[in-house]
Design a protein around this motif. Structure first.
Motif, PDB file in Angstrom:
ATOM      1  N   VAL A   3       0.860  -1.183   0.000  1.00  0.00           N
ATOM      2  CA  VAL A   3       0.000   0.000   0.000  1.00  0.00           C
ATOM      3  C   VAL A   3       0.891   1.225   0.000  1.00  0.00           C
ATOM      4  O   VAL A   3       1.815   1.335   0.799  1.00  0.00           O
ATOM      5  CB  VAL A   3      -0.949   0.026   1.218  1.00  0.00           C
ATOM      6  CG1 VAL A   3      -1.766   1.308   1.201  1.00  0.00           C
ATOM      7  CG2 VAL A   3      -1.869  -1.173   1.192  1.00  0.00           C
ATOM      8  N   ASP A   4       0.619   2.135  -0.899  1.00  0.00           N
ATOM      9  CA  ASP A   4       1.413   3.353  -1.009  1.00  0.00           C
ATOM     10  C   ASP A   4       0.499   4.534  -0.700  1.00  0.00           C
ATOM     11  O   ASP A   4      -0.355   4.892  -1.514  1.00  0.00           O
ATOM     12  CB  ASP A   4       1.992   3.478  -2.413  1.00  0.00           C
ATOM     13  CG  ASP A   4       3.026   4.590  -2.514  1.00  0.00           C
ATOM     14  OD1 ASP A   4       2.967   5.508  -1.685  1.00  0.00           O
ATOM     15  OD2 ASP A   4       3.875   4.531  -3.409  1.00  0.00           O
ATOM     16  N   PRO A   5       0.635   5.143   0.484  1.00  0.00           N
ATOM     17  CA  PRO A   5      -0.254   6.257   0.840  1.00  0.00           C
ATOM     18  C   PRO A   5      -0.203   7.408  -0.151  1.00  0.00           C
ATOM     19  O   PRO A   5      -1.181   8.133  -0.307  1.00  0.00           O
ATOM     20  CB  PRO A   5       0.281   6.688   2.218  1.00  0.00           C
ATOM     21  CG  PRO A   5       0.980   5.484   2.754  1.00  0.00           C
ATOM     22  CD  PRO A   5       1.575   4.807   1.561  1.00  0.00           C
ATOM     23  N   GLN A   6       0.928   7.571  -0.859  1.00  0.00           N
ATOM     24  CA  GLN A   6       1.026   8.680  -1.806  1.00  0.00           C
ATOM     25  C   GLN A   6       0.211   8.398  -3.067  1.00  0.00           C
ATOM     26  O   GLN A   6      -0.295   9.315  -3.703  1.00  0.00           O
ATOM     27  CB  GLN A   6       2.493   8.921  -2.178  1.00  0.00           C
ATOM     28  CG  GLN A   6       2.703  10.169  -3.040  1.00  0.00           C
ATOM     29  CD  GLN A   6       4.164  10.452  -3.306  1.00  0.00           C
ATOM     30  OE1 GLN A   6       5.041   9.743  -2.813  1.00  0.00           O
ATOM     31  NE2 GLN A   6       4.429  11.500  -4.066  1.00  0.00           N
ATOM     32  N   TYR A   7       0.097   7.114  -3.439  1.00  0.00           N
ATOM     33  CA  TYR A   7      -0.668   6.729  -4.623  1.00  0.00           C
ATOM     34  C   TYR A   7      -1.627   5.605  -4.221  1.00  0.00           C
ATOM     35  O   TYR A   7      -1.446   4.448  -4.598  1.00  0.00           O
ATOM     36  CB  TYR A   7       0.261   6.248  -5.736  1.00  0.00           C
ATOM     37  CG  TYR A   7       1.365   7.224  -6.073  1.00  0.00           C
ATOM     38  CD1 TYR A   7       1.129   8.315  -6.902  1.00  0.00           C
ATOM     39  CD2 TYR A   7       2.654   7.052  -5.561  1.00  0.00           C
ATOM     40  CE1 TYR A   7       2.141   9.212  -7.218  1.00  0.00           C
ATOM     41  CE2 TYR A   7       3.667   7.935  -5.873  1.00  0.00           C
ATOM     42  CZ  TYR A   7       3.410   9.015  -6.701  1.00  0.00           C
ATOM     43  OH  TYR A   7       4.412   9.895  -7.010  1.00  0.00           O
ATOM     44  N   PRO A   8      -2.652   5.907  -3.444  1.00  0.00           N
ATOM     45  CA  PRO A   8      -3.451   4.849  -2.835  1.00  0.00           C
ATOM     46  C   PRO A   8      -4.341   4.083  -3.802  1.00  0.00           C
ATOM     47  O   PRO A   8      -4.780   2.987  -3.480  1.00  0.00           O
ATOM     48  CB  PRO A   8      -4.297   5.608  -1.813  1.00  0.00           C
ATOM     49  CG  PRO A   8      -4.402   6.989  -2.366  1.00  0.00           C
ATOM     50  CD  PRO A   8      -3.091   7.258  -3.034  1.00  0.00           C
ATOM     51  N   ARG A   9      -4.618   4.627  -4.991  1.00  0.00           N
ATOM     52  CA  ARG A   9      -5.586   3.971  -5.865  1.00  0.00           C
ATOM     53  C   ARG A   9      -5.055   3.620  -7.250  1.00  0.00           C
ATOM     54  O   ARG A   9      -5.625   2.778  -7.916  1.00  0.00           O
ATOM     55  CB  ARG A   9      -6.847   4.840  -5.996  1.00  0.00           C
ATOM     56  CG  ARG A   9      -7.549   5.073  -4.656  1.00  0.00           C
ATOM     57  CD  ARG A   9      -8.832   5.856  -4.828  1.00  0.00           C
ATOM     58  NE  ARG A   9      -9.445   6.105  -3.521  1.00  0.00           N
ATOM     59  CZ  ARG A   9      -9.259   7.217  -2.832  1.00  0.00           C
ATOM     60  NH1 ARG A   9      -8.506   8.174  -3.321  1.00  0.00           N
ATOM     61  NH2 ARG A   9      -9.841   7.366  -1.656  1.00  0.00           N
ATOM     62  N   SER A  10      -4.000   4.274  -7.708  1.00  0.00           N
ATOM     63  CA  SER A  10      -3.532   4.005  -9.067  1.00  0.00           C
ATOM     64  C   SER A  10      -2.608   2.792  -9.087  1.00  0.00           C
ATOM     65  O   SER A  10      -1.806   2.584  -8.194  1.00  0.00           O
ATOM     66  CB  SER A  10      -2.802   5.222  -9.632  1.00  0.00           C
ATOM     67  OG  SER A  10      -1.636   5.502  -8.907  1.00  0.00           O
ATOM     68  N   SER A  11      -2.748   2.001 -10.143  1.00  0.00           N
ATOM     69  CA  SER A  11      -1.907   0.827 -10.303  1.00  0.00           C
ATOM     70  C   SER A  11      -0.738   1.149 -11.222  1.00  0.00           C
ATOM     71  O   SER A  11      -0.690   2.205 -11.855  1.00  0.00           O
ATOM     72  CB  SER A  11      -2.722  -0.333 -10.886  1.00  0.00           C
ATOM     73  OG  SER A  11      -3.164  -0.018 -12.192  1.00  0.00           O
ATOM     74  N   THR A  12       0.207   0.227 -11.292  1.00  0.00           N
ATOM     75  CA  THR A  12       1.345   0.342 -12.194  1.00  0.00           C
ATOM     76  C   THR A  12       1.570  -1.004 -12.871  1.00  0.00           C
ATOM     77  O   THR A  12       1.083  -2.041 -12.392  1.00  0.00           O
ATOM     78  CB  THR A  12       2.637   0.729 -11.445  1.00  0.00           C
ATOM     79  OG1 THR A  12       3.081  -0.405 -10.676  1.00  0.00           O
ATOM     80  CG2 THR A  12       2.430   1.931 -10.536  1.00  0.00           C
TER      81      THR A  12
END
Length: 366
Positions: free
Chosen positions: A321-330
């Motif tokens: 989980v990345d709080p800076q990018y909580p919804r976008s995938s890569t």
């Protein structure tokens, strides 16, 4: 051969590389206005009559719903939003993998990223065994900016696909078709797409007709170039199947993008098209996606592709989980899809990635 993007020849130094701003780039592109449905029918069979849309809707203009949802697939789930945990932990594997479907231009807009893909890999902490991605250009602004997509495709481990998304069917004309033909001749273009049909959002009969005509025109052009195709068929499976049968030979290579149908339909379309692959996205990781996991169980291993459709449909994981990018995938998050497929197939993640890598080579030749 697998090309690692971890050590590309592209410089990350902003002074040595052009600063790309997709948002600014799109504002500079002048779109031909879509014709109204009352316009005279085109004399060209490849240029269907189209319905007007008020304005072109850019991906960055879509409001954040607070849940992870994608304009391409039904992906709203009670699994979201994520609980914030510390640390990034991918499933463990050293087998290289390629994401077969993403949208780098959309990702760069969401993340306000204006330099290289190699810099993006470091910024978003991709796994070490990530080895590349196929990025799809499917909206008119990005398709018309040859300089931009040439820059994106100049890096190692990045391949492209060019097509007109069904949501953009009203903008189709001979100019767009010519642009698509030119783009599909790019040496790093591996497929025509994504294209197809999308009957969601209360699609009218007239809009369905336009989508079918635009889809047919693209299928004919792709066949002339002998390009594999990436197919978007949302809530339009039978019409999609009918048009594929009408315009493509049974031997054609087809990637059925973001599959969300039944095992029965998958079996029927795979039987007719022996070189058709089923694209499995992060939706398979959601607890509510029991039907899709049933499809994964039923579809032969050698007919599956892993695709993130990044920045959409972020896979569900309690370990990353990345709080800076909580919804976008890569594209790097394809590992979570592979792990869920492994769970369903009752094999190791290495087994999944080895087979999927062979499938990618069969479908795309990379």
């Amino acid at each position: 051969a697998v090309v690692s993007t971890q050590s590309t020849g592209t410089s990350d130094n902003s002074s040595a590389q052009k600063q790309w701003s997709p948002t600014d780039m799109r504002k500079q592109i002048k779109l031909d206005p879509p014709r109204s449905c009352s316009s005279p029918k085109s004399d060209s069979e490849d240029e269907p009559n189209v319905c007007a849309t008020p304005v072109y809707s850019y991906p960055e203009s879509v409001p954040d719903s607070g849940k992870d949802s994608d304009s391409d697939c039904d992906s709203v789930s009670d699994d979201f939003p994520f609980r914030i945990l510390e640390g990034h932990q991918y499933p463990k594997s050293k087998v290289p993998f390629i994401d077969t479907h993403c949208h780098l231009d959309y990702m760069y807009v969401r993340d306000k990223h204006y330099t290289s893909f190699s810099a993006f890999i470091k910024k978003r902490d991709f796994p070490a065994n990530f080895s590349g991605a196929i990025t799809c250009f499917c909206d008119p602004p990005s398709l018309q900016d040859e300089e931009y997509y040439n820059e994106v495709l100049s890096e190692a481990g990045v391949w492209g696909a060019f097509g007109l998304h069904p949501h953009n069917a009203p903008f189709f004309n001979n100019k767009i078709l010519t642009i698509l033909i030119i783009a599909n001749k790019h040496p790093k273009c591996v497929a025509w797409g994504e294209m197809g049909l999308d009957y969601t959002n209360q699609t009218t009969d007239e809009q369905k007709m336009v989508q079918k005509e635009v889809f047919a025109a693209q299928l004919k052009a792709a066949l002339k170039l002998n390009k594999p195709v990436i197919i978007h068929g949302r809530d339009a499976q039978e019409d999609t199947f009918d048009l594929l049968k009408q315009y493509l030979p049974e031997s054609h290579k087809i990637h059925l993008h973001c599959y969300n149908g039944t095992s029965e339909f998958a079996a029927r379309i795979m039987e007719h098209f022996p070189n058709l692959f089923i694209g499995i996205t992060g939706i398979v990781t959601y607890t509510s996606s029991t039907q899709l996991r049933g499809v994964v169980e039923d579809v032969p291993f050698d007919r599956i592709l892993i695709e993130t459709d990044a920045p959409f449909m972020r896979p569900y994981s309690k370990t990353y989980v990345d709080p800076q990018y909580p919804r976008s995938s890569t594209p790097g998050m394809g590992l979570f899809i592979a792990q869920r497929i492994a769970d369903v197939k009752k094999v190791s993640i290495d087994d999944v990635l080895i087979q999927i890598r062979e499938n990618v080579n069969t479908m795309y030749g990379i």
